[in-house]
Design an enzyme around this catalytic site. Structure first.
Site, PDB file in Angstrom:
ATOM      1  N   SER A   1       0.839  -1.196   0.000  1.00  0.00           N
ATOM      2  CA  SER A   1       0.000   0.000   0.000  1.00  0.00           C
ATOM      3  C   SER A   1       0.878   1.252   0.000  1.00  0.00           C
ATOM      4  O   SER A   1       1.779   1.395   0.818  1.00  0.00           O
ATOM      5  CB  SER A   1      -0.901  -0.006   1.237  1.00  0.00           C
ATOM      6  OG  SER A   1      -1.729   1.113   1.247  1.00  0.00           O
ATOM      7  N   GLY A   2       0.593   2.160  -0.935  1.00  0.00           N
ATOM      8  CA  GLY A   2       1.358   3.400  -1.022  1.00  0.00           C
ATOM      9  C   GLY A   2       2.525   3.332  -1.973  1.00  0.00           C
ATOM     10  O   GLY A   2       3.270   4.312  -2.122  1.00  0.00           O
TER      11      GLY A   2
ATOM     12  N   THR B   1      -1.983   1.992  -7.986  1.00  0.00           N
ATOM     13  CA  THR B   1      -3.141   2.629  -8.634  1.00  0.00           C
ATOM     14  C   THR B   1      -2.693   3.660  -9.660  1.00  0.00           C
ATOM     15  O   THR B   1      -3.255   3.748 -10.760  1.00  0.00           O
ATOM     16  CB  THR B   1      -4.030   3.296  -7.560  1.00  0.00           C
ATOM     17  OG1 THR B   1      -4.438   2.302  -6.611  1.00  0.00           O
ATOM     18  CG2 THR B   1      -5.256   3.914  -8.192  1.00  0.00           C
TER      19      THR B   1
ATOM     20  N   ASN C   1      -1.120   4.870   3.296  1.00  0.00           N
ATOM     21  CA  ASN C   1      -1.463   5.432   1.990  1.00  0.00           C
ATOM     22  C   ASN C   1      -2.776   6.195   2.118  1.00  0.00           C
ATOM     23  O   ASN C   1      -3.743   5.669   2.658  1.00  0.00           O
ATOM     24  CB  ASN C   1      -1.590   4.291   0.965  1.00  0.00           C
ATOM     25  CG  ASN C   1      -1.844   4.808  -0.442  1.00  0.00           C
ATOM     26  OD1 ASN C   1      -1.808   6.002  -0.681  1.00  0.00           O
ATOM     27  ND2 ASN C   1      -2.090   3.906  -1.356  1.00  0.00           N
TER      28      ASN C   1
ATOM     29  N   SER D   1      -5.536   4.260  -0.548  1.00  0.00           N
ATOM     30  CA  SER D   1      -5.227   2.832  -0.614  1.00  0.00           C
ATOM     31  C   SER D   1      -6.416   2.052  -1.178  1.00  0.00           C
ATOM     32  O   SER D   1      -7.554   2.218  -0.744  1.00  0.00           O
ATOM     33  CB  SER D   1      -4.892   2.322   0.791  1.00  0.00           C
ATOM     34  OG  SER D   1      -4.671   0.941   0.770  1.00  0.00           O
ATOM     35  N   SER D   2      -6.139   1.187  -2.176  1.00  0.00           N
ATOM     36  CA  SER D   2      -7.188   0.325  -2.726  1.00  0.00           C
ATOM     37  C   SER D   2      -7.489  -0.762  -1.703  1.00  0.00           C
ATOM     38  O   SER D   2      -6.591  -1.515  -1.322  1.00  0.00           O
ATOM     39  CB  SER D   2      -6.726  -0.306  -4.041  1.00  0.00           C
ATOM     40  OG  SER D   2      -6.451   0.671  -5.007  1.00  0.00           O
TER      41      SER D   2
ATOM     42  N   GLY E   1      -0.374  -5.867  -2.430  1.00  0.00           N
ATOM     43  CA  GLY E   1       0.939  -6.474  -2.283  1.00  0.00           C
ATOM     44  C   GLY E   1       1.042  -7.174  -0.943  1.00  0.00           C
ATOM     45  O   GLY E   1       0.139  -7.129  -0.109  1.00  0.00           O
TER      46      GLY E   1
ATOM     47  N   GLU F   1       1.592  -7.835   2.732  1.00  0.00           N
ATOM     48  CA  GLU F   1       1.414  -6.902   3.846  1.00  0.00           C
ATOM     49  C   GLU F   1       1.956  -7.499   5.145  1.00  0.00           C
ATOM     50  O   GLU F   1       1.622  -8.637   5.503  1.00  0.00           O
ATOM     51  CB  GLU F   1      -0.060  -6.542   4.030  1.00  0.00           C
ATOM     52  CG  GLU F   1      -0.578  -5.654   2.924  1.00  0.00           C
ATOM     53  CD  GLU F   1      -1.965  -5.080   3.215  1.00  0.00           C
ATOM     54  OE1 GLU F   1      -2.395  -4.214   2.434  1.00  0.00           O
ATOM     55  OE2 GLU F   1      -2.602  -5.494   4.205  1.00  0.00           O
TER      56      GLU F   1
END
Length: 1055
Positions: A138-139, A143, A188, A191-192, A415, A417
């Site tokens: 994330s981050g 995206t 993030n 974040s998705s 990804g 985590e």
């Protein structure tokens, strides 16, 4: 000989040519990426070319060098590594897109456009399907990478009206999905919180004609709970902050996120990097573009608002401990927005339906169960609405043409985590990454092996870590963690998270990649809590907290909750909870099983396509540009599997290129191949490497490519080429410059000679004509001047015309600006005296007419009053000149300031004017504040709510004022009766205005008298008093020794 101008021109032209050539050469030299010459400073553009490719430190050094030079992209073969710069870089312009279109993959510096373009061109040439896998934590910029690829295809693909429509929907589906599926997390701000796979469909000409989106594992728990420092999904804040007032009123929402429980748990409703109002406008526009009807949009926002209201519903325990509602208003809003009867909804939130044989029993909830049911319903509503929205987007992107299409898929998925506390969501996400890593290694090995076989090179087996053992640990039937978790969720009895942990210890306790506090040795046990278990993933160890695993895996929605939703009149809710949905008594599939099945489906989709990879890396946790955290990046390099991929790519040969490309670049190094090779490319390469002295174990010759084993061999060749290139460039430059400059010089000399000849002839002819004309004009002017006083004739006509024109021009520039400047008229010459007088009269009339037309009716009335005042007082009273500039008002006392009682007493008479005055008593001359009111019939002296004296205009004998600068007036009235009051002595700040208004109302201009010295007035019949007026140093009013009222005023200066 050349003139100095010609010489300067030739010198400038020559210099420009030299500079242009120099710039071109410098541009070639500056292309450090393509030539590898600056590898010590900016790193190597392809990790495969690293000598120490097995060293993580070498890889980190290479990434760091490139990051600090703003080179955020690096290759590992055809895999693209992207490091988030956390700042805007000027590398995504239309010009950059054009640069990368149709270019060989390794011809230009690494870029996401290069990967997107090569995937597209390979698809078009081979007519097969491809996918681009974008992964990272994330981050890291997943995206954004997905957006850049979509934007590239939007610009590079053919354009028609229909294709543009599809393109707009593809692009605008992103902000919609981000609004409903993205949220701020600790790592993030955007974040998705779901996995997304998008297929872009292309026709045989390369036009984007459709698309399809699959979503995976939306984090529904975020709807009802957020950790500190995190937010709910963006759409909630966008609606509250950006929604129109009418919309919020209709939804029952307030413009304050703090009023909603589901939005404040993270305690960060406002984020500086997010503009919710602006994003709201983008989402509203996007929803219209993707073909959602107005009713669908209204229903969608109604659902979002209903979730917010549902979060504010509170429960209290009654005397028996059962849940009851205490916030009926929120319940009414939920009922209205979802179109469900209030009683039905209330029962669904406070009771559970139990079927016993043929009977149905409603069992009341405790407060805790009611809260659980409310949150479960909110999650179900949002999750199903999200799925409905994805399906709607797919409908708008659907391609109706049945002919065969090729596709490029974009997989933007979570990804690996690793947090300080890892729960069920991290378990699912990391399981997904294990599966993708397994697929990734298989596809990479497969593509490598196919290339070797195609080129006729012997394939050497590659040692690598096979993570199948970890995948089996998680997903194996009956013994895997997923099976054990489902079994524990479904078994009767008191199943808890700890019983699940005990079952894992019992069933898989001996697995080398699984450890718990109970199974660990003394040293490891210190790092594990009793409710933790640890998995050794391909990327490293991850410790999971078992708390919440069963609840999150069940994600149960009570059956009567579904039945309540089926009674909704909201079209979207009716679609999401269809009456045809099977309502069997069997429990639905658990969350992890659904996720596992969707992963299997995704794997099948990807296995049928050619892969391309983008690995995104986050350089630091603080989102700071220019900061490279070695520990964080090393961790990501590990869990992204970059070293595994690099080892696979480097297992045989580090570098491979087609013969034509290799020969075209390095042919200057061999005299036999330079400048032109006559034979085949393969023969040319064989001749070239023989000249360079390659050893037999350093290369292999394939069918269409040369394979070089070690990067040092390539670098040595590249360094030799750089030295040779500079020598060749110098010789070519010298020859070309000499040839070009000489040719240009000869052309310019010939052109200059011709131009100079023509120019001189033209200038000589023009000078002769100019002088002849000047002589003629001067003669006429002198002759006209000499005969200027004679009657108009041929000799002086042009001169007189000049005089007239000159005067009229000067007059135009010096016309009077106002009527007051009429005497400043320009003095005319003798021949224009009469004309000047006529013009002056016309212009003055014009200015007067313009002024009169510009006067408004109000202004005209004001001027008429001022004219009457002038007639009364001009030259008679000292302070009159000071009143001229003060505009008159309609009245000086508004109706609200006059007593209602007084107004009722004089209501039959129309009030014309009122003004505050000071009235002096007839006896003793004490001053008293009064109001003087003029009506149509009489004047009234008023004290608050009392009428002190009424004076009929018929009994008004006159008004006396002094000729000095005081503001006194005496109203003389007829006194026939001893009981009747006498004359009035008043002081008024608006003397001229009041007396002018009085004269207009009474229509007696001669009733106002300006007197000098003293004024006699009647106190009552038979008694009289006097007011004496004189000038002094200061204004004073007092009673004199002789009993008279003395009014002393300052002498005004004449204006």
């Amino acid at each position: 000989m050349f003139s100095s101008v010609q010489k300067r021109y030739l010198e400038a032209r020559t210099l420009r040519i030299l500079v242009s050539l120099e710039e071109r050469c410098n541009r070639i030299l500056r292309n450090m990426e393509a030539s590898l010459t600056a590898r010590d400073r900016v790193g190597i553009q392809d990790f495969v070319l690293l000598d120490t490719y097995t060293s993580e430190t070498a890889c980190l050094d290479n990434l760091r060098k490139r990051f600090h030079e703003n080179l955020i992209y690096t290759y590992i073969g055809t895999l693209l590594v992207s490091v988030n710069p956390y700042k805007e870089l000027d590398i995504y312009s239309k010009k950059q897109m054009d640069t990368y279109m149709g270019v060989n993959f390794f011809e230009l510096p690494p870029h996401i456009y290069a990967l997107a373009d090569n995937a597209f061109r390979t698809m078009m040439s081979e007519f097969n399907n491809h996918f681009i896998l974008i992964s990272g934590e994330s981050g890291a910029g997943k995206t954004e990478a997905s957006k850049k690829i979509l934007q590239f295809y939007a610009v590079s693909c053919p354009s028609t009206k229909v294709l543009n429509n599809v393109r707009d929907r593809l692009l605008l589906s992103n902000p919609v999905l981000e609004a409903f599926g993205n949220a701020k997390t600790l790592k993030n701000d955007n974040s998705s919180r779901f996995g997304k796979y998008m297929d872009i469909q292309f026709d045989h000409q390369g036009g984007a004609v459709g698309g399809h989106i699959l979503s995976y594992l939306l984090e529904k728990s975020r709807v009802v709970h957020q950790n500190h420092g995190e937010r709910n999904f963006h759409i909630f804040y966008q609606l509250v902050e950006g929604g129109e007032e009418d919309l919020l009123r209709w939804l029952g929402l307030e413009r304050n996120c703090k009023h909603y429980r589901y939005l404040v748990q993270g305690n960060c409703a406002k984020v500086s990097s997010i503009n919710d109002k602006s994003d709201w406008k983008t989402v509203r526009k996007a929803l219209s573009v993707i073909d959602l009807s107005e009713s669908d949009i209204e229903n969608l926002f109604g659902i979002i608002a209903s979730v917010l209201h549902m979060g504010n519903i509170k429960f209290e325990a009654d005397a028996r401990g059962y849940a009851m509602l205490n916030n009926n208003q929120e319940m009414q809003w939920v009922s209205k927005l979802l179109g469900i009867p209030n009683q039905v909804l209330q029962q669904g939130l406070t009771h559970r339906k139990i079927e016993a044989k043929s009977e149905e029993v409603f069992s009341p909830f405790s407060v805790d169960h009611a809260v659980y049911a409310r949150d479960a319903l909110a999650k179900a509503i949002y999750g199903r609405t999200f799925s409905w929205l994805v399906n709607k987007i797919n409908e708008s992107l659907a391609n109706m043409d049945s002919s065969r299409k090729t596709v490029i898929g974009l997989l933007d998925i979570y990804g690996f985590e690793v947090f300080s506390v890892n729960s069920f969501e991290q378990f699912c996400i990391n399981y997904c990454n294990e599966k993708l890593q397994q697929l990734f290694i298989e596809l990479t090995l497969k593509s490598e092996q196919e290339e070797y076989e195609m080129e006729g090179i012997e394939w050497e087996p590659v040692p690598y870590f096979n993570n199948k053992i970890i995948c089996d640990l998680v997903e194996e039937k009956f013994r895997g963690i997923i099976s054990l978790l489902d079994e524990e969720c479904l078994r009767p009895g008191e199943a808890t998270d700890l019983t699940f942990l005990e079952k894992m210890e019992d069933k898989i306790g001996g697995h080398p990649h699984f450890v718990t506090h109970k199974l660990a040795d003394q040293k490891t046990r210190k790092t594990l809590k009793r409710g933790d278990f640890r998995l050794l993933h391909y990327a490293g160890e991850v410790t999971y907290c078992v708390v919440g695993f069963l609840d999150k895996n069940n994600d149960l929605l009570y059956r009567n909750g579904k039945e309540v939703m089926r009674q909704s009149k909201n079209a979207i809710i009716k679609h999401c909870f269809p009456s045809t949905e099977p309502d069997s008594k069997r429990r639905p599939e658990t969350v992890v099983t659904q996720f596992k099945n969707s992963l299997v489906g995704l794997t099948e989709i990807l296995m049928m396509k050619e892969p391309w990879y983008v690995r995104c890396i986050k350089p630091n946790e603080a989102k700071q540009p220019g900061h490279f955290d070695d520990v964080l990046v090393r961790h990501q390099v590990k869990y992204l599997g970059l070293m595994e991929h690099l080892r696979v790519r480097r297992a045989g040969f580090a570098y491979r290129r087609k013969y034509e490309i290799f020969l075209q670049r390095y042919k200057p190094l061999c005299p036999d191949t330079w400048p032109n090779w006559k034979g085949t490319a393969a023969e040319g390469v064989r001749c070239l490497i023989k000249h360079l002295g390659y050893k037999s174990d350093e290369y292999k010759m394939g069918r269409t490519k040369i394979f070089i084993r070690h990067p040092r061999t390539l670098f040595a060749t590249e360094d030799a080429f750089q030295v040779c290139k500079h020598k060749l460039a110098t010789r070519i430059q010298a020859k070309y410059k000499g040839y070009k400059v000489k040719g240009d010089y000869l052309k310019q000399r010939e052109a200059a000679t011709k131009i100079e000849t023509c120019w001189r002839g033209m200038m000589a002819r023009r000078e002769r004509q100019r002088r002849a004309w000047a002589v003629k004009v001067i003669k006429k002017f002198i002759k006209g001047f000499m005969n200027r006083h004679q009657p108009a004739c041929t000799d002086n006509s042009e001169y007189l015309t000049f005089v007239r024109h000159s005067y009229l021009t000067r007059l135009k520039e010096n016309l009077p600006k106002t009527i007051l400047e009429k005497d400043s008229w320009l003095t005319p010459p003798p021949i224009l005296q009469e004309v000047s007088q006529v013009l002056k009269k016309i212009y003055i009339r014009h200015m007067v007419r313009k002024y009169v037309r510009g006067i408004t009716p109000q202004r005209k009335a004001q001027l008429l009053l001022k004219a009457q005042t002038s007639a009364l007082f001009k030259g008679k009273k000292e302070n009159y000149p000071f009143s001229v500039c003060r505009p008159f008002a309609d009245t000086r006392i508004c109706a609200e300031d006059i007593s209602i009682k007084v107004l009722q007493m004089i209501q039959h008479e129309k009030v014309k004017y009122s003004v505050p005055v000071v009235k002096y008593d007839r006896n003793g001359f004490r001053p008293r504040l009064r109001q003087l009111i003029f009506t149509q019939e009489a004047a009234y002296l008023v004290e608050e709510a009392k009428i002190k004296q009424r004076i009929d205009y018929s009994s008004l004998k006159g008004v006396s004022v002094s000729n000095l600068s005081d503001n006194f007036l005496i109203l003389h009235v007829t006194c026939d009766d001893s009981k009747q009051k006498g004359d009035l002595v008043l002081q008024c700040d608006f003397l001229f205005e009041a007396l002018t208004k009085l004269s207009v109302i009474v229509n007696k201009q001669n009733c106002i008298h300006v007197v000098q010295g003293s004024v006699r007035f009647d106190i009552q019949p038979g008694r009289e008093g006097f007011v004496d007026f004189k000038s002094g140093q200061e204004s004073m009013v007092y009673r004199a020794k002789n009993g008279h009222l003395m009014v002393e005023s300052t002498k005004t200066k004449s204006r």
